[in-house]
Design a protein around this motif. Structure first.
Motif, PDB file in Angstrom:
ATOM      1  N   GLN A  42       0.941  -1.312   0.029  1.00 13.63           N
ATOM      2  CA  GLN A  42      -0.026   0.021   0.106  1.00 13.63           C
ATOM      3  C   GLN A  42       0.775   1.166   0.007  1.00 13.63           C
ATOM      4  OE1 GLN A  42      -3.664  -0.814   2.794  1.00 13.63           O
ATOM      5  NE2 GLN A  42      -1.914  -2.131   3.376  1.00 13.63           N
ATOM      6  N   PHE A  43       0.849   2.056  -1.232  1.00 11.09           N
ATOM      7  CA  PHE A  43       1.781   3.160  -1.421  1.00 11.09           C
ATOM      8  C   PHE A  43       0.840   4.490  -1.034  1.00 11.09           C
ATOM      9  CE2 PHE A  43       3.984  -0.143  -3.792  1.00 11.09           C
ATOM     10  CZ  PHE A  43       5.266   0.275  -3.589  1.00 11.09           C
ATOM     11  N   LEU A  44       1.339   5.189   0.023  1.00 15.14           N
ATOM     12  CA  LEU A  44       0.704   6.310   0.173  1.00 15.14           C
ATOM     13  C   LEU A  44       0.766   7.428  -0.857  1.00 15.14           C
ATOM     14  CD1 LEU A  44       1.701   6.727   4.104  1.00 15.14           C
ATOM     15  CD2 LEU A  44      -0.578   6.272   3.016  1.00 15.14           C
ATOM     16  N   PRO A  45       0.407   8.534  -0.985  1.00 15.12           N
ATOM     17  CA  PRO A  45       0.621   9.693  -2.069  1.00 15.12           C
ATOM     18  C   PRO A  45       1.856   9.989  -1.788  1.00 15.12           C
ATOM     19  CG  PRO A  45      -1.538   9.869  -0.881  1.00 15.12           C
ATOM     20  CD  PRO A  45      -0.948   8.837  -0.116  1.00 15.12           C
ATOM     21  N   GLN A  46       2.696  10.131  -3.035  1.00 11.00           N
ATOM     22  CA  GLN A  46       3.916  10.377  -3.233  1.00 11.00           C
ATOM     23  C   GLN A  46       4.870   9.093  -2.626  1.00 11.00           C
ATOM     24  OE1 GLN A  46       4.223  12.931  -5.084  1.00 11.00           O
ATOM     25  NE2 GLN A  46       1.994  13.275  -4.648  1.00 11.00           N
ATOM     26  N   GLY A  47       4.463   7.988  -2.295  1.00  6.99           N
ATOM     27  CA  GLY A  47       5.304   6.847  -1.884  1.00  6.99           C
ATOM     28  C   GLY A  47       5.846   6.288  -3.083  1.00  6.99           C
ATOM     29  N   GLY A  48       6.809   5.292  -2.922  1.00  6.96           N
ATOM     30  CA  GLY A  48       7.362   4.585  -3.889  1.00  6.96           C
ATOM     31  C   GLY A  48       8.251   3.918  -3.436  1.00  6.96           C
TER      32      GLY A  48
END
Length: 116
Positions: A42-48
């Motif tokens: 699960q990638f949060l906004p701006q995650g990567g």
């Protein structure tokens, strides 16, 4: 058959990932798969993740949201139910450029030293 309930999935920390919460859905356990494991990222906004590569191929399946995959400067946006295979040793970068959480399945073979 080996059943593992989502509520029983254990978190794991993936190297070189940021803004990401990973859960191991299958693998690294008695009775589980013998040649690969399945992660739920699960990638949060701006995650990567990355840029980096692994010595084995990986398969990504986007379940919700979108993820940008960058390889050799080429950007590809994967949307819901899109998937891709990243070959062994290919350097990739993942970015969630949206304001929504992106959810992705990851299928990865066991490293030779970790096979159950």
């Amino acid at each position: 058959m080996h059943i593992k309930r989502f509520d029983d999935a254990q978190p794991y920390v993936a190297p070189n990932h940021f803004g990401c919460h990973g859960l191991r859905l299958q693998g690294f356990e008695a009775g589980g798969p013998t040649n690969q494991w399945i992660g739920f990222s699960q990638f949060l906004p701006q995650g990567g993740a990355g840029p980096d590569a692994t010595p084995f191929e990986k398969v990504y399946v986007v379940l919700e949201g979108e993820m940008t995959v960058i390889i050799d400067g080429v950007e590809t946006v994967l949307h819901r139910y899109d998937s891709c295979t990243i070959p062994a040793h290919e350097v990739r970068k993942l970015e969630n450029r949206s304001n929504h959480t992106a959810k992705m399945l990851v299928v990865i073979p066991y490293p030779p030293e970790a096979k159950p």
